[in-house]
Scaffold this active site. Structure first.
Site, PDB file in Angstrom:
ATOM      1  N   GLU A  80      -8.408  -6.618  -3.923  1.00  7.83           N
ATOM      2  CA  GLU A  80      -7.399  -7.419  -3.206  1.00  7.83           C
ATOM      3  C   GLU A  80      -7.742  -8.904  -3.213  1.00  7.83           C
ATOM      4  OE1 GLU A  80      -6.014  -3.994   0.015  1.00  7.83           O
ATOM      5  OE2 GLU A  80      -7.625  -5.374   0.534  1.00  7.83           O
ATOM      6  N   HIS A  93       0.838  -1.208   0.000  1.00 13.19           N
ATOM      7  CA  HIS A  93       0.000   0.000   0.000  1.00 13.19           C
ATOM      8  C   HIS A  93       0.872   1.257   0.000  1.00 13.19           C
ATOM      9  CE1 HIS A  93      -2.499  -3.186   1.631  1.00 13.19           C
ATOM     10  NE2 HIS A  93      -3.573  -2.462   1.477  1.00 13.19           N
TER      11      HIS A  93
END
Lengths: 288, 125
Positions: free
Chosen positions: A240, A59
Protein backbone atom coordinates in the site's frame (compact mmCIF):
# COMPACT_ATOMS: atom_id res chain seq x y z
CA UNK A 1 -5.57 29.47 -8.97
CA UNK A 2 -5.77 26.42 -6.78
CA UNK A 3 -3.28 25.98 -3.96
CA UNK A 4 -1.73 22.62 -3.08
CA UNK A 5 -1.16 22.92 0.63
CA UNK A 6 0.51 19.65 1.50
CA UNK A 7 0.11 15.93 1.91
CA UNK A 8 -1.06 13.75 4.78
CA UNK A 9 0.15 10.17 4.79
CA UNK A 10 -1.45 7.72 7.18
CA UNK A 11 -2.18 4.09 7.93
CA UNK A 12 -5.80 3.06 7.48
CA UNK A 13 -5.97 -0.13 9.59
CA UNK A 14 -9.66 -1.14 9.99
CA UNK A 15 -9.26 -1.60 13.75
CA UNK A 16 -8.69 2.17 13.98
CA UNK A 17 -12.32 2.63 12.90
CA UNK A 18 -13.53 0.40 15.70
CA UNK A 19 -11.27 2.14 18.21
CA UNK A 20 -12.76 5.50 17.24
CA UNK A 21 -16.30 4.11 17.45
CA UNK A 22 -15.55 2.84 20.96
CA UNK A 23 -13.74 6.03 22.05
CA UNK A 24 -10.45 4.25 22.78
CA UNK A 25 -8.17 7.11 21.68
CA UNK A 26 -6.63 7.40 25.16
CA UNK A 27 -6.46 3.68 25.84
CA UNK A 28 -2.80 2.67 26.46
CA UNK A 29 -2.77 0.48 23.34
CA UNK A 30 -4.07 3.27 21.10
CA UNK A 31 -2.71 6.43 22.65
CA UNK A 32 0.76 6.33 20.99
CA UNK A 33 -0.95 6.13 17.61
CA UNK A 34 -3.67 8.75 18.05
CA UNK A 35 -1.22 11.17 19.70
CA UNK A 36 0.48 11.50 16.32
CA UNK A 37 -2.49 13.44 14.95
CA UNK A 38 -2.25 16.50 17.22
CA UNK A 39 0.17 18.32 14.88
CA UNK A 40 -1.93 17.24 11.89
CA UNK A 41 -5.04 18.80 13.45
CA UNK A 42 -3.13 22.00 14.21
CA UNK A 43 -1.88 22.21 10.63
CA UNK A 44 -5.32 21.54 9.14
CA UNK A 45 -6.79 24.26 11.36
CA UNK A 46 -4.44 26.79 9.79
CA UNK A 47 -4.27 25.37 6.27
CA UNK A 48 -8.08 25.18 5.88
CA UNK A 49 -8.24 22.87 2.84
CA UNK A 50 -11.58 22.56 1.10
CA UNK A 51 -10.70 19.73 -1.27
CA UNK A 52 -8.85 16.46 -0.65
CA UNK A 53 -7.38 14.35 -3.43
CA UNK A 54 -7.07 10.88 -1.91
CA UNK A 55 -4.85 8.05 -3.15
CA UNK A 56 -6.02 4.79 -1.57
CA UNK A 57 -6.73 1.14 -2.34
CA UNK A 58 -10.08 -0.62 -2.31
CA UNK A 59 -10.27 -3.81 -0.22
CA UNK A 60 -13.12 -5.53 -2.03
CA UNK A 61 -15.96 -3.11 -1.36
CA UNK A 62 -16.27 -1.36 -4.72
CA UNK A 63 -14.04 -3.36 -7.03
CA UNK A 64 -14.15 -7.09 -7.63
CA UNK A 65 -11.86 -9.28 -9.70
CA UNK A 66 -14.36 -9.24 -12.59
CA UNK A 67 -13.12 -5.76 -13.47
CA UNK A 68 -10.06 -4.55 -11.59
CA UNK A 69 -8.74 -1.18 -12.71
CA UNK A 70 -5.08 -0.47 -12.09
CA UNK A 71 -5.84 3.23 -11.63
CA UNK A 72 -9.40 4.49 -11.08
CA UNK A 73 -10.61 8.03 -10.41
CA UNK A 74 -13.95 9.12 -9.02
CA UNK A 75 -16.05 11.60 -10.99
CA UNK A 76 -19.11 11.59 -8.77
CA UNK A 77 -21.05 14.20 -6.80
CA UNK A 78 -21.19 11.89 -3.79
CA UNK A 79 -19.30 8.87 -2.47
CA UNK A 80 -20.80 6.51 0.07
CA UNK A 81 -19.29 3.94 2.37
CA UNK A 82 -21.09 0.62 2.76
CA UNK A 83 -21.01 -2.66 4.70
CA UNK A 84 -17.55 -4.20 4.19
CA UNK A 85 -18.63 -7.52 5.64
CA UNK A 86 -16.80 -7.66 8.94
CA UNK A 87 -18.44 -5.33 11.38
CA UNK A 88 -16.94 -1.89 10.82
CA UNK A 89 -19.22 1.05 11.64
CA UNK A 90 -20.58 2.83 8.58
CA UNK A 91 -18.71 6.00 7.77
CA UNK A 92 -20.25 9.31 6.73
CA UNK A 93 -20.69 10.05 3.03
CA UNK A 94 -18.32 12.31 1.12
CA UNK A 95 -19.19 15.16 -1.21
CA UNK A 96 -17.36 14.88 -4.53
CA UNK A 97 -15.39 17.76 -6.11
CA UNK A 98 -16.92 16.85 -9.45
CA UNK A 99 -15.65 19.73 -11.57
CA UNK A 100 -12.10 19.13 -10.36
CA UNK A 101 -12.51 15.40 -11.07
CA UNK A 102 -13.44 16.30 -14.64
CA UNK A 103 -10.40 18.50 -14.99
CA UNK A 104 -8.14 15.77 -13.61
CA UNK A 105 -9.59 13.17 -15.97
CA UNK A 106 -8.99 15.45 -18.97
CA UNK A 107 -5.46 16.30 -17.88
CA UNK A 108 -4.43 12.77 -16.87
CA UNK A 109 -5.65 11.11 -20.05
CA UNK A 110 -4.03 13.86 -22.13
CA UNK A 111 -0.84 13.04 -20.22
CA UNK A 112 -1.17 9.32 -21.14
CA UNK A 113 -2.56 8.10 -17.82
CA UNK A 114 -5.58 6.18 -19.09
CA UNK A 115 -7.74 6.23 -15.99
CA UNK A 116 -10.85 4.20 -15.30
CA UNK A 117 -13.47 6.88 -14.61
CA UNK A 118 -16.12 6.03 -12.00
CA UNK A 119 -19.44 7.83 -11.54
CA UNK A 120 -20.50 5.25 -8.95
CA UNK A 121 -17.79 4.40 -6.45
CA UNK A 122 -18.25 3.06 -2.94
CA UNK A 123 -15.33 4.12 -0.76
CA UNK A 124 -14.07 1.82 1.98
CA UNK A 125 -12.23 2.20 5.28
CA UNK A 126 -9.01 3.01 3.43
CA UNK A 127 -10.49 6.35 2.45
CA UNK A 128 -12.80 6.95 5.42
CA UNK A 129 -10.50 6.18 8.36
CA UNK A 130 -7.95 8.85 7.42
CA UNK A 131 -10.81 11.38 7.43
CA UNK A 132 -11.90 10.21 10.88
CA UNK A 133 -8.30 10.68 12.01
CA UNK A 134 -7.83 14.10 10.41
CA UNK A 135 -11.21 15.60 11.32
CA UNK A 136 -12.34 13.71 14.42
CA UNK A 137 -15.93 14.30 15.42
CA UNK A 138 -16.76 16.37 12.34
CA UNK A 139 -20.50 16.47 11.76
CA UNK A 140 -19.89 16.89 8.04
CA UNK A 141 -16.53 16.54 6.29
CA UNK A 142 -15.06 20.02 5.72
CA UNK A 143 -13.58 19.00 2.37
CA UNK A 144 -14.93 17.66 -0.90
CA UNK A 145 -12.98 14.82 -2.43
CA UNK A 146 -11.46 13.36 -5.55
CA UNK A 147 -10.72 9.66 -4.84
CA UNK A 148 -8.02 7.87 -6.83
CA UNK A 149 -7.85 4.10 -6.27
CA UNK A 150 -4.71 2.09 -7.01
CA UNK A 151 -4.90 -1.69 -7.41
CA UNK A 152 -3.04 -3.40 -4.57
CA UNK A 153 -5.21 -6.52 -4.65
CA UNK A 154 -3.92 -8.46 -7.61
CA UNK A 155 -0.51 -8.70 -9.22
CA UNK A 156 0.85 -7.35 -11.43
CA UNK A 157 0.44 -4.07 -9.59
CA UNK A 158 1.53 -0.76 -11.06
CA UNK A 159 5.20 -0.04 -10.52
CA UNK A 160 6.22 2.46 -7.86
CA UNK A 161 7.72 4.53 -10.71
CA UNK A 162 4.39 4.62 -12.50
CA UNK A 163 2.61 5.56 -9.27
CA UNK A 164 5.03 8.42 -8.63
CA UNK A 165 4.58 9.61 -12.21
CA UNK A 166 0.80 9.40 -11.85
CA UNK A 167 1.03 11.54 -8.74
CA UNK A 168 3.24 14.06 -10.52
CA UNK A 169 0.72 14.24 -13.35
CA UNK A 170 -2.04 14.85 -10.80
CA UNK A 171 0.11 17.58 -9.25
CA UNK A 172 0.59 19.33 -12.60
CA UNK A 173 -3.14 19.08 -13.28
CA UNK A 174 -3.97 20.57 -9.88
CA UNK A 175 -1.51 23.39 -10.45
CA UNK A 176 -3.23 24.23 -13.75
CA UNK A 177 -6.73 24.30 -12.21
CA UNK A 178 -8.04 27.86 -12.22
CA UNK A 179 -10.50 27.39 -9.35
CA UNK A 180 -9.85 28.88 -5.88
CA UNK A 181 -9.64 25.51 -4.11
CA UNK A 182 -7.25 24.88 -1.26
CA UNK A 183 -6.16 21.30 -1.80
CA UNK A 184 -4.72 18.71 0.54
CA UNK A 185 -3.45 15.39 -0.84
CA UNK A 186 -3.84 12.16 1.12
CA UNK A 187 -1.96 8.88 0.69
CA UNK A 188 -3.31 6.04 2.82
CA UNK A 189 -2.26 2.57 3.94
CA UNK A 190 0.91 0.89 5.11
CA UNK A 191 3.40 0.86 6.43
CA UNK A 192 4.86 -2.65 6.68
CA UNK A 193 2.39 -5.45 7.35
CA UNK A 194 1.45 -8.86 6.06
CA UNK A 195 -1.82 -10.67 6.74
CA UNK A 196 -1.40 -13.81 4.65
CA UNK A 197 1.01 -16.71 4.48
CA UNK A 198 3.54 -18.25 6.83
CA UNK A 199 5.24 -14.82 7.05
CA UNK A 200 2.05 -13.25 8.47
CA UNK A 201 2.95 -10.70 11.12
CA UNK A 202 6.08 -9.60 9.29
CA UNK A 203 7.03 -5.99 10.01
CA UNK A 204 10.11 -4.12 8.84
CA UNK A 205 10.88 -1.02 10.90
CA UNK A 206 14.20 -0.46 9.11
CA UNK A 207 12.54 -0.25 5.71
CA UNK A 208 9.65 1.81 7.07
CA UNK A 209 12.07 4.37 8.48
CA UNK A 210 13.94 4.41 5.20
CA UNK A 211 10.65 5.22 3.45
CA UNK A 212 9.74 7.93 5.96
CA UNK A 213 13.23 9.42 5.67
CA UNK A 214 13.16 9.54 1.86
CA UNK A 215 9.53 10.23 0.99
CA UNK A 216 9.84 13.98 1.31
CA UNK A 217 13.11 14.89 -0.39
CA UNK A 218 14.01 11.75 -2.35
CA UNK A 219 10.83 9.97 -3.46
CA UNK A 220 12.55 8.72 -6.61
CA UNK A 221 14.64 6.26 -4.57
CA UNK A 222 11.39 4.64 -3.42
CA UNK A 223 10.24 4.49 -7.04
CA UNK A 224 13.40 2.67 -8.13
CA UNK A 225 12.10 -0.61 -6.71
CA UNK A 226 9.46 -2.93 -8.16
CA UNK A 227 6.11 -3.55 -6.50
CA UNK A 228 7.33 -7.06 -5.65
CA UNK A 229 10.44 -5.59 -4.05
CA UNK A 230 8.10 -3.64 -1.80
CA UNK A 231 6.11 -6.81 -1.04
CA UNK A 232 9.35 -8.46 0.04
CA UNK A 233 10.51 -5.48 2.11
CA UNK A 234 7.22 -4.25 3.56
CA UNK A 235 5.01 -7.36 3.43
CA UNK A 236 2.14 -8.34 1.14
CA UNK A 237 -0.08 -5.48 2.27
CA UNK A 238 2.80 -3.10 2.95
CA UNK A 239 2.66 -2.61 -0.81
CA UNK A 240 0.00 0.00 0.00
CA UNK A 241 3.07 2.21 0.10
CA UNK A 242 2.20 2.73 -3.58
CA UNK A 243 -0.56 5.10 -2.40
CA UNK A 244 1.98 7.11 -0.42
CA UNK A 245 4.36 7.30 -3.37
CA UNK A 246 1.61 8.50 -5.71
CA UNK A 247 0.40 11.09 -3.20
CA UNK A 248 3.96 12.34 -2.73
CA UNK A 249 4.24 12.86 -6.46
CA UNK A 250 1.28 15.27 -6.41
CA UNK A 251 3.04 17.65 -3.98
CA UNK A 252 5.65 19.10 -6.30
CA UNK A 253 9.41 19.07 -5.91
CA UNK A 254 9.82 20.89 -2.63
CA UNK A 255 8.17 19.88 0.62
CA UNK A 256 8.99 20.33 4.26
CA UNK A 257 8.20 17.73 6.92
CA UNK A 258 5.83 19.09 9.57
CA UNK A 259 5.39 15.97 11.65
CA UNK A 260 5.73 12.20 11.67
CA UNK A 261 4.72 9.38 13.98
CA UNK A 262 5.58 5.69 13.89
CA UNK A 263 4.22 3.02 16.17
CA UNK A 264 4.27 -0.79 16.32
CA UNK A 265 1.86 -2.48 16.43
CA UNK A 266 -1.61 -1.34 15.50
CA UNK A 267 -3.41 -4.59 14.80
CA UNK A 268 -0.91 -6.42 12.52
CA UNK A 269 0.57 -3.20 11.16
CA UNK A 270 3.46 -0.83 11.66
CA UNK A 271 1.37 2.34 11.79
CA UNK A 272 2.73 5.62 10.50
CA UNK A 273 1.59 9.18 10.04
CA UNK A 274 3.45 11.89 8.13
CA UNK A 275 2.62 15.42 7.08
CA UNK A 276 4.54 17.16 4.32
CA UNK A 277 3.83 20.80 3.53
CA UNK A 278 4.35 22.21 0.05
CA UNK A 279 6.85 25.02 -0.21
CA UNK A 280 5.54 28.12 -1.90
CA UNK A 281 6.32 28.16 -5.60
CA UNK A 282 6.97 24.44 -5.78
CA UNK A 283 3.86 23.77 -7.79
CA UNK A 284 4.46 26.57 -10.25
CA UNK A 285 7.92 25.22 -10.88
CA UNK A 286 6.55 21.75 -11.39
CA UNK A 287 3.93 22.97 -13.84
CA UNK A 288 6.51 24.74 -15.98
CA UNK B 1 -9.31 -29.63 -11.95
CA UNK B 2 -6.96 -28.61 -14.75
CA UNK B 3 -3.56 -27.38 -13.75
CA UNK B 4 -3.45 -23.60 -13.96
CA UNK B 5 -1.73 -22.30 -17.04
CA UNK B 6 1.39 -20.35 -16.21
CA UNK B 7 0.66 -16.85 -17.44
CA UNK B 8 2.65 -14.73 -15.00
CA UNK B 9 5.43 -12.57 -16.30
CA UNK B 10 8.84 -13.60 -15.04
CA UNK B 11 9.02 -11.02 -12.27
CA UNK B 12 5.63 -12.01 -10.85
CA UNK B 13 6.81 -15.61 -10.43
CA UNK B 14 9.43 -14.47 -7.99
CA UNK B 15 9.29 -16.45 -4.79
CA UNK B 16 9.15 -14.54 -1.52
CA UNK B 17 9.26 -17.10 1.31
CA UNK B 18 6.03 -17.39 3.29
CA UNK B 19 4.35 -14.84 1.06
CA UNK B 20 1.50 -15.78 -1.30
CA UNK B 21 1.57 -13.73 -4.50
CA UNK B 22 -1.96 -13.27 -5.84
CA UNK B 23 -1.38 -13.12 -9.60
CA UNK B 24 -3.38 -14.03 -12.69
CA UNK B 25 -3.25 -17.81 -12.06
CA UNK B 26 -4.51 -17.42 -8.50
CA UNK B 27 -7.15 -14.93 -9.64
CA UNK B 28 -8.44 -17.44 -12.18
CA UNK B 29 -8.31 -20.42 -9.83
CA UNK B 30 -9.99 -18.55 -6.99
CA UNK B 31 -12.47 -16.55 -9.01
CA UNK B 32 -15.65 -18.24 -7.77
CA UNK B 33 -14.39 -18.49 -4.21
CA UNK B 34 -13.55 -14.80 -4.16
CA UNK B 35 -16.91 -14.00 -5.79
CA UNK B 36 -18.63 -15.79 -2.94
CA UNK B 37 -16.58 -13.85 -0.40
CA UNK B 38 -17.35 -10.57 -2.20
CA UNK B 39 -21.06 -11.37 -1.80
CA UNK B 40 -20.56 -11.26 1.98
CA UNK B 41 -20.54 -7.46 1.84
CA UNK B 42 -24.31 -7.99 2.07
CA UNK B 43 -25.58 -9.02 5.52
CA UNK B 44 -28.37 -11.12 3.99
CA UNK B 45 -25.76 -13.18 2.13
CA UNK B 46 -23.75 -13.70 5.30
CA UNK B 47 -26.90 -15.05 6.96
CA UNK B 48 -27.65 -17.27 3.96
CA UNK B 49 -24.16 -18.78 4.17
CA UNK B 50 -24.51 -19.34 7.90
CA UNK B 51 -27.83 -21.12 7.57
CA UNK B 52 -26.76 -23.33 4.64
CA UNK B 53 -22.99 -23.22 4.02
CA UNK B 54 -22.91 -26.14 1.57
CA UNK B 55 -25.85 -24.84 -0.43
CA UNK B 56 -24.33 -21.36 -0.53
CA UNK B 57 -21.00 -22.74 -1.83
CA UNK B 58 -22.92 -24.68 -4.50
CA UNK B 59 -24.55 -21.46 -5.71
CA UNK B 60 -21.07 -20.14 -6.47
CA UNK B 61 -19.94 -23.47 -7.99
CA UNK B 62 -16.99 -23.88 -5.63
CA UNK B 63 -14.95 -27.04 -6.16
CA UNK B 64 -14.79 -29.73 -3.47
CA UNK B 65 -11.66 -28.45 -1.75
CA UNK B 66 -12.82 -24.83 -1.78
CA UNK B 67 -16.16 -25.94 -0.37
CA UNK B 68 -14.57 -27.97 2.41
CA UNK B 69 -12.24 -25.17 3.37
CA UNK B 70 -14.96 -22.50 3.18
CA UNK B 71 -17.40 -24.48 5.32
CA UNK B 72 -14.67 -25.08 7.91
CA UNK B 73 -13.27 -21.54 7.75
CA UNK B 74 -9.86 -23.03 6.88
CA UNK B 75 -8.20 -19.83 5.69
CA UNK B 76 -4.74 -21.23 4.80
CA UNK B 77 -6.41 -23.83 2.56
CA UNK B 78 -8.57 -21.10 1.02
CA UNK B 79 -5.47 -19.07 0.18
CA UNK B 80 -3.92 -22.16 -1.42
CA UNK B 81 -7.16 -22.60 -3.37
CA UNK B 82 -6.90 -19.14 -4.93
CA UNK B 83 -8.53 -17.03 -2.24
CA UNK B 84 -7.40 -13.44 -1.93
CA UNK B 85 -6.91 -12.23 1.62
CA UNK B 86 -8.97 -9.05 1.15
CA UNK B 87 -12.01 -11.07 0.07
CA UNK B 88 -11.32 -13.95 2.47
CA UNK B 89 -11.38 -11.47 5.34
CA UNK B 90 -15.13 -11.20 4.82
CA UNK B 91 -15.51 -14.98 5.24
CA UNK B 92 -13.15 -14.95 8.21
CA UNK B 93 -15.42 -12.33 9.79
CA UNK B 94 -18.35 -14.76 9.62
CA UNK B 95 -16.23 -17.21 11.63
CA UNK B 96 -15.35 -14.45 14.08
CA UNK B 97 -11.65 -14.61 13.19
CA UNK B 98 -9.58 -11.46 13.65
CA UNK B 99 -6.41 -10.79 11.66
CA UNK B 100 -4.46 -11.83 14.77
CA UNK B 101 -6.34 -15.13 14.79
CA UNK B 102 -5.47 -15.58 11.12
CA UNK B 103 -1.84 -14.72 11.80
CA UNK B 104 -1.69 -17.26 14.60
CA UNK B 105 -3.25 -20.00 12.45
CA UNK B 106 -0.86 -19.37 9.57
CA UNK B 107 2.28 -19.17 11.67
CA UNK B 108 1.40 -22.03 14.01
CA UNK B 109 1.60 -19.76 17.06
CA UNK B 110 -0.93 -19.18 19.78
CA UNK B 111 -2.83 -15.92 19.38
CA UNK B 112 -1.09 -14.55 22.47
CA UNK B 113 2.33 -15.47 21.07
CA UNK B 114 1.48 -13.92 17.70
CA UNK B 115 0.42 -10.66 19.35
CA UNK B 116 3.58 -10.67 21.44
CA UNK B 117 5.65 -11.22 18.29
CA UNK B 118 4.05 -8.10 16.76
CA UNK B 119 4.71 -6.04 19.89
CA UNK B 120 8.29 -7.25 20.16
CA UNK B 121 9.08 -6.03 16.65
CA UNK B 122 8.37 -2.52 17.91
CA UNK B 123 10.71 -2.87 20.87
CA UNK B 124 13.86 -3.53 18.88
CA UNK B 125 13.98 0.09 17.75
Amino acid sequence: MATILGGIFTSHVPAIGNAIAKGLQHDPYWEPFFAGYGPVHDWLHVARPDVAVVFYNDHGLNFFLDKMPTFAIGAAAEYRNSDEGWGLPLFKSFEGARALSGHLVEALVADSFDMTVCQEMLVDHALAIPFELCWPGAEKWPVRIVPIAINTVQHPMPSPRRCLDLGRSVGRALASWTGPERIVVLGTGGLSHQLDGARAGFLNPDYDRYCLDHLGDHPDVLAAQSALDIVELAGSQGVELLNWIAARGALGDHVVEITRNYHIPISNTAAATMLLECREGANLKQAA
Amino acid sequence: MNAPVATLPADARRVIPGTPIFGPDEAARGYRLNAMCFSFNDAANRSAFQSDPLGYCRRFKLDAEQTRAAVQGDVPALIAAGGNIYYLAKLAGIFGLSVQDLGAIQTGMSVAAFKQMLTDQGKVH
